[in-house]
Motif scaffolding. Structure first.
Motif, PDB file in Angstrom:
ATOM      1  N   ALA A 121       0.835  -1.207   0.000  1.00 26.80           N
ATOM      2  CA  ALA A 121       0.000   0.000   0.000  1.00 26.80           C
ATOM      3  C   ALA A 121       0.867   1.254   0.000  1.00 26.80           C
ATOM      4  N   ALA A 140      -9.876   6.909  -6.508  1.00 26.41           N
ATOM      5  CA  ALA A 140      -9.860   5.592  -7.143  1.00 26.41           C
ATOM      6  C   ALA A 140      -9.004   5.610  -8.413  1.00 26.41           C
ATOM      7  N   LYS A 173      -1.029   1.705  -8.746  1.00 30.13           N
ATOM      8  CA  LYS A 173      -0.788   0.265  -8.885  1.00 30.13           C
ATOM      9  C   LYS A 173      -0.068  -0.038 -10.184  1.00 30.13           C
ATOM     10  N   THR A 225      -6.189  -2.113  -1.448  1.00 27.20           N
ATOM     11  CA  THR A 225      -7.472  -1.405  -1.522  1.00 27.20           C
ATOM     12  C   THR A 225      -7.298   0.083  -1.274  1.00 27.20           C
ATOM     13  N   LEU A 226      -8.316   0.834  -1.646  1.00 28.09           N
ATOM     14  CA  LEU A 226      -8.304   2.277  -1.413  1.00 28.09           C
ATOM     15  C   LEU A 226      -8.228   2.577   0.080  1.00 28.09           C
ATOM     16  N   ASP A 227      -8.929   1.809   0.875  1.00 29.37           N
ATOM     17  CA  ASP A 227      -8.904   2.015   2.326  1.00 29.37           C
ATOM     18  C   ASP A 227      -7.506   1.805   2.895  1.00 29.37           C
ATOM     19  N   GLU A 228      -6.804   0.780   2.400  1.00 28.04           N
ATOM     20  CA  GLU A 228      -5.454   0.502   2.910  1.00 28.04           C
ATOM     21  C   GLU A 228      -4.499   1.646   2.594  1.00 28.04           C
ATOM     22  N   ASP A 235      -2.096  -5.784  -6.772  1.00 26.35           N
ATOM     23  CA  ASP A 235      -3.483  -5.684  -7.240  1.00 26.35           C
ATOM     24  C   ASP A 235      -4.479  -5.728  -6.088  1.00 26.35           C
ATOM     25  N   ALA A 236      -4.114  -6.452  -5.024  1.00 30.95           N
ATOM     26  CA  ALA A 236      -5.035  -6.630  -3.898  1.00 30.95           C
ATOM     27  C   ALA A 236      -5.112  -5.412  -2.980  1.00 30.95           C
TER      28      ALA A 236
END
Length: 416
Positions: free
Chosen positions: A265, A340, A347, A392-395, A389-390
């Motif tokens: 992240a 996003a 990424k 997330t936006l939150d992370e 890829d895994a």
């Protein structure tokens, strides 16, 4: 282990890892020693880097000229570098010349004589290197920033090169003692990548090291460097006044260690902040306002700590404006996170940089060596891309809030 990668542990505890790439006509080999500047005492600061210079100066079998001439005679190249946590000696040659490269590197690392005359010669070279570094404010400011985070008297805060005060009095006996105590087989990984066979590399290493101190005793490989609790300093500003055309600054704070699961992240966040021409900082400071030619963000990661910083070089009169814009941008990301669209672009930049960076045997060799020595695990390229890829936006937003919301240290070098 992924396809093409194999591993052998010798009775001495020395590890050999290889990656076979049959489509190339070259091979790269490196001797990686899990010893760096953070393993030195204050009085021995710079010993690892000093030793890196000396190991190419001669062995019982070869002079310094022999070492360089033998590799260059076959069109190869050899070099070395020292970091805070490890040292690497490496060569890149045609695949047919891999036996020579293995023999030369193993001879240099295992059997250097550290001639007193060479110690004095290299002492002068290193003092010139230190002086040259001080004449490069764009490099010096990163060391000042590290000092601001960890403190000048700590292993992570000290200079890898040491200083004139530590290099000048360092004796041959001290350096040789450091060499023999630290350069032991359990701490060494020999990595090779290219058009090669693993079994052949193992035989070459065994032959090259036969009768040296690196085969004298049996032992288990040393475990990766443990993650301890590193003390950091409260946020502070350090200014080094230099008569330069530009002012150089780094603003940032504490990051994360290399084994932190949030490192993927952070990689995405770093690219969004200042990892390319589309990044927020580049767009705001250079593209829209033309305040700096070079502006970027970066992170460093050690076994148990790390930093995250933003660098910019600008005219002295523009420092305040550049700092205000940087602080505003970092505060905005800390408070509101990234979008996003930025997540997807970040990424893509991480994945592209990683894959494109594996296009030569040297980078492939470095990857498997670091995986063995620093991580105890070798992810395949597909596994690493899947981890990115895994994310997330939150992370990304969580680590942004944590790292960018903390008090920041500032390092500046220039006519300030």
């Amino acid at each position: 282990m992924q396809d093409g990668v194999r591993r052998t542990v010798l009775p001495s505890g020395l590890r050999i890892v290889t990656e076979t790439i049959p489509t190339t006509r070259s091979a790269s080999v490196g001797v990686w020693v899990n010893v760096g500047s953070r393993d030195e005492t204050a009085t021995m600061s710079g010993a690892s880097h000093f030793l890196e210079h000396l190991l190419f100066k001669g062995t019982e079998k070869r002079t310094a000229l022999d070492i360089s001439a033998e590799i260059e005679a076959v069109g190869g190249e050899t070099n070395a570098f020292t970091t805070k946590e490890y040292t690497c000696y490496y060569a890149r040659v045609l695949d047919a010349d891999l036996p020579l490269a293995v023999d030369v590197l193993c001879d240099a690392v295992a059997s250097s004589i550290l001639d007193p005359a060479d110690v004095e010669t290299e002492r002068g070279v290193i003092l010139e290197e230190i002086a040259m570094h001080e004449d490069e404010p764009g490099d010096e400011v990163h060391d000042v920033f590290t000092e601001a985070i960890f403190g000048p008297a700590t292993p992570l805060g000290r200079l890898i090169s040491g200083t004139e005060a530590t290099i000048s009095p360092m004796t041959r006996t001290q350096i040789n003692g450091f060499y023999r105590r630290r350069y032991t087989a359990p701490r060494i990984v020999i990595a090779a990548a290219g058009n090669l066979e693993h079994s052949t590399v193992v035989k070459l290493v065994r032959k090259a090291l036969a009768g040296t101190p690196l085969t004298a005793t049996e032992a288990a490989p040393e475990k990766r460097r443990p993650a301890g609790k590193i003390k950091t300093l409260p946020a502070q500003t350090i200014v080094r006044n230099r008569e330069t055309e530009q002012a150089h600054l780094v603003l940032g704070g504490i990051g994360i260690g290399r084994l932190d699961e949030r490192r993927f992240a952070l990689g995405v966040l770093n690219n969004v902040l200042g990892g390319g021409m589309s990044s927020r900082l580049f767009q705001e400071i250079r593209e829209k306002r033309g305040l700096a030619y070079s502006v970027y963000s970066y992170d460093t990661q050690y076994a148990d700590a790390g930093t995250l910083g933003v660098y910019a070089g600008c005219a002295p009169g523009k420092v305040d404006e550049v700092l205000d814009l940087t602080r505003t941008e970092l505060a905005a990301v800390a408070a509101k996170g990234v979008t996003a669209e930025e997540l997807a672009r970040g990424k893509g930049m991480v994945k592209g940089a990683y894959v494109l960076g594996l296009e030569d045997t040297g980078s492939r060799m470095s990857r498997i060596a670091k995986s063995e020595m620093l991580y105890d695990d070798l992810m395949s390229v597909d596994e690493l891309l899947a981890r990115v890829d895994a994310v997330t936006l939150d992370e990304v937003n969580q680590i942004a809030a944590e790292l960018l919301g903390q008090p920041m240290s500032l390092a500046m070098v220039g006519p300030l």
